[in-house]
Design an enzyme around this catalytic site. Structure first.
Site, PDB file in Angstrom:
ATOM      1  N   GLU A   1      48.246  11.796  44.253  1.00 43.91           N
ATOM      2  CA  GLU A   1      47.429  11.445  45.428  1.00 43.91           C
ATOM      3  C   GLU A   1      46.395  12.537  45.692  1.00 43.91           C
ATOM      4  OE1 GLU A   1      49.109   9.222  48.450  1.00 43.91           O
ATOM      5  OE2 GLU A   1      47.283   9.347  49.646  1.00 43.91           O
TER       6      GLU A   1
ATOM      7  N   SER B   1      50.139   2.722  52.067  1.00 40.07           N
ATOM      8  CA  SER B   1      49.959   1.799  50.937  1.00 40.07           C
ATOM      9  C   SER B   1      49.678   2.587  49.655  1.00 40.07           C
ATOM     10  CB  SER B   1      48.819   0.827  51.231  1.00 40.07           C
ATOM     11  OG  SER B   1      47.645   1.545  51.573  1.00 40.07           O
TER      12      SER B   1
ATOM     13  N   ASP C   1      55.198  11.028  52.495  1.00 40.89           N
ATOM     14  CA  ASP C   1      55.066   9.590  52.235  1.00 40.89           C
ATOM     15  C   ASP C   1      55.715   9.209  50.912  1.00 40.89           C
ATOM     16  OD1 ASP C   1      53.523   9.874  54.481  1.00 40.89           O
ATOM     17  OD2 ASP C   1      51.612   9.657  53.441  1.00 40.89           O
TER      18      ASP C   1
ATOM     19  N   ASP D   1      54.330  18.279  57.484  1.00 37.03           N
ATOM     20  CA  ASP D   1      54.905  18.293  56.120  1.00 37.03           C
ATOM     21  C   ASP D   1      54.208  19.313  55.230  1.00 37.03           C
ATOM     22  OD1 ASP D   1      52.579  16.688  55.804  1.00 37.03           O
ATOM     23  OD2 ASP D   1      53.574  15.232  54.487  1.00 37.03           O
TER      24      ASP D   1
ATOM     25  N   LEU E   1      50.519   2.774  56.855  1.00 36.36           N
ATOM     26  CA  LEU E   1      51.850   2.481  56.308  1.00 36.36           C
ATOM     27  C   LEU E   1      52.020   3.019  54.894  1.00 36.36           C
ATOM     28  CD1 LEU E   1      52.338  -1.128  57.697  1.00 36.36           C
ATOM     29  CD2 LEU E   1      53.435   0.965  58.471  1.00 36.36           C
TER      30      LEU E   1
ATOM     31  N   TYR F   1      41.213  15.742  57.846  1.00 34.84           N
ATOM     32  CA  TYR F   1      42.611  16.062  57.499  1.00 34.84           C
ATOM     33  C   TYR F   1      42.725  17.459  56.887  1.00 34.84           C
ATOM     34  CZ  TYR F   1      47.267  15.465  55.353  1.00 34.84           C
ATOM     35  OH  TYR F   1      48.586  15.616  54.978  1.00 34.84           O
TER      36      TYR F   1
HETATM   37  C1  GLA Z   1      49.384  11.495  55.853  1.00 31.02           C
HETATM   38  C2  GLA Z   1      49.809  12.387  54.674  1.00 31.02           C
HETATM   39  C3  GLA Z   1      51.200  12.979  54.921  1.00 31.02           C
HETATM   40  C4  GLA Z   1      51.278  13.648  56.296  1.00 31.02           C
HETATM   41  C5  GLA Z   1      50.719  12.738  57.396  1.00 31.02           C
HETATM   42  C6  GLA Z   1      50.649  13.433  58.726  1.00 31.02           C
HETATM   43  O1  GLA Z   1      50.217  10.377  55.936  1.00 31.02           O
HETATM   44  O2  GLA Z   1      49.825  11.642  53.469  1.00 31.02           O
HETATM   45  O3  GLA Z   1      51.529  13.882  53.885  1.00 31.02           O
HETATM   46  O4  GLA Z   1      50.623  14.883  56.280  1.00 31.02           O
HETATM   47  O5  GLA Z   1      49.429  12.246  57.063  1.00 31.02           O
HETATM   48  O6  GLA Z   1      51.928  13.740  59.181  1.00 31.02           O
END
Ligand code: GLA
Length: 297
Positions: free
Chosen positions: A114, A85, A126, A19, A83, A175
């Site tokens: 976020e 949250s 998300d 994404d 999930l 990440y």
């Molecule tokens: C987390 C991030 C998303 C996406 C996923 C991996 O959920 O919040 O934006 O990058 O990891 O696909």
């Protein structure tokens, strides 16, 4: 004046770690929700079992341009288990405070909130799913153009989410590092991205053609790519995924969300839930159905 906002968690069927590169993703809102009630107050406060919730609410307030609020939060979305949250909390606050916003604007404001709250450069998947998902559907979202459309999801397929028990805050994971590596064109990371994008399109084509025999192999290939090329799985998660692959009535499974622990997504035939739960041993399993997002389309 008091207000209430409610928003769902999400699963991601396929399209992982693409994404934030402007790729296509296929999440769905699920029937687990966060509800926030609030009223204007002299300073931000929150009654909640969600850890760190106040940080998110303040960031949402800053992005939405609203004065401090006293908040109460209830939720049946387990925190840290993949999930979303945190996205549900942000979108619930947005839906309660700014129901006038269009769902796309709300999702973008929540993504910025976020990032502001955590310092993690998350993508927009998300927040979009929580704001704009629809019952009976997955949401196909192009994160580059923000074009999105609903893809019917079979009523009789069960979405199972297995909690690896490794709960972490994204700020404590690599990440951002993975994002930078992919952006800078590191070959193995790019190989995941390219193959995952092809899988999203194939998955959508299979759903639209009613060919569910393709879904499982695509989930499996996604897991292997996330494990070997993007390197976001862990041995404990790999073990759960392999148990899921072998469970009767399970079409396929893969690590879901950011990874580094978190959860496993599996798709099951209706009726396979009991056996699947047993196959997962001690690991908690949530069975979900698709649900409506917080905003009208
Ligand atoms: C987390 C991030 C998303 C996406 C996923 C991996 O959920 O919040 O934006 O990058 O990891 O696909």
């Amino acid at each position: 004046m008091g207000w209430t906002g409610r928003a769902p968690g999400r699963v991601n069927l396929i399209g992982e770690h693409v994404d934030y590169l402007g790729g296509v993703v296929l999440p769905a809102a699920i029937d687990r929700h966060t509800t926030v009630t609030g009223a204007p107050a002299g300073e931000w406060s929150m009654e909640s079992a969600v850890p760190d919730g106040l940080r998110y609410a303040r960031a949402a307030g800053a992005e939405l341009g609203t004065a401090p609020q006293a908040l109460r939060v209830t939720s049946d979305i387990p925190a840290g288990a993949g999930l979303s949250s945190s996205a549900a909390l942000l979108v619930a606050v947005a839906a309660g405070l700014r129901p006038d916003l269009d769902g796309v604007e709300a999702a973008l404001a929540c993504q910025r909130a976020e990032q502001r709250a955590t310092g993690v450069q998350v993508g927009v998947m998300d927040q979009f799913a929580s704001a704009l998902g629809r019952r009976g559907h997955a949401l196909l979202l192009d994160c580059g153009t923000l074009e999105h459309r609903l893809v019917p999801f079979p009523e009789d397929l069960v979405i199972a989410v297995v909690d690896s028990g490794i709960h972490r805050s994204l700020a404590d994971t690599p990440y951002n590092e993975r994002r930078r590596e992919a952006e800078s064109g590191m070959p193995r990371r790019r190989r995941h991205v390219e193959s995952e994008l092809a899988r999203v399109h194939e998955f959508v084509a299979a759903l639209e053609a009613g060919d569910r025999s393709r879904l499982g192999p695509l989930l499996k290939a996604s897991h292997i790519s996330l494990r070997d090329d993007f390197e976001v799985s862990t041995p404990a998660v790999d073990a759960l995924v392999e148990r899921a692959w072998a469970a009767p009535g399970c079409l396929g499974a893969r690590i879901m969300g950011a990874g580094f622990g978190g959860s496993v997504l599996a798709l099951l035939e209706t009726g396979a839930e009991g056996g699947f739960g047993l196959a997962m041993g001690e690991a908690p399993v949530w069975f979900c159905r698709t649900a409506d997002g917080a905003y009208r389309r």
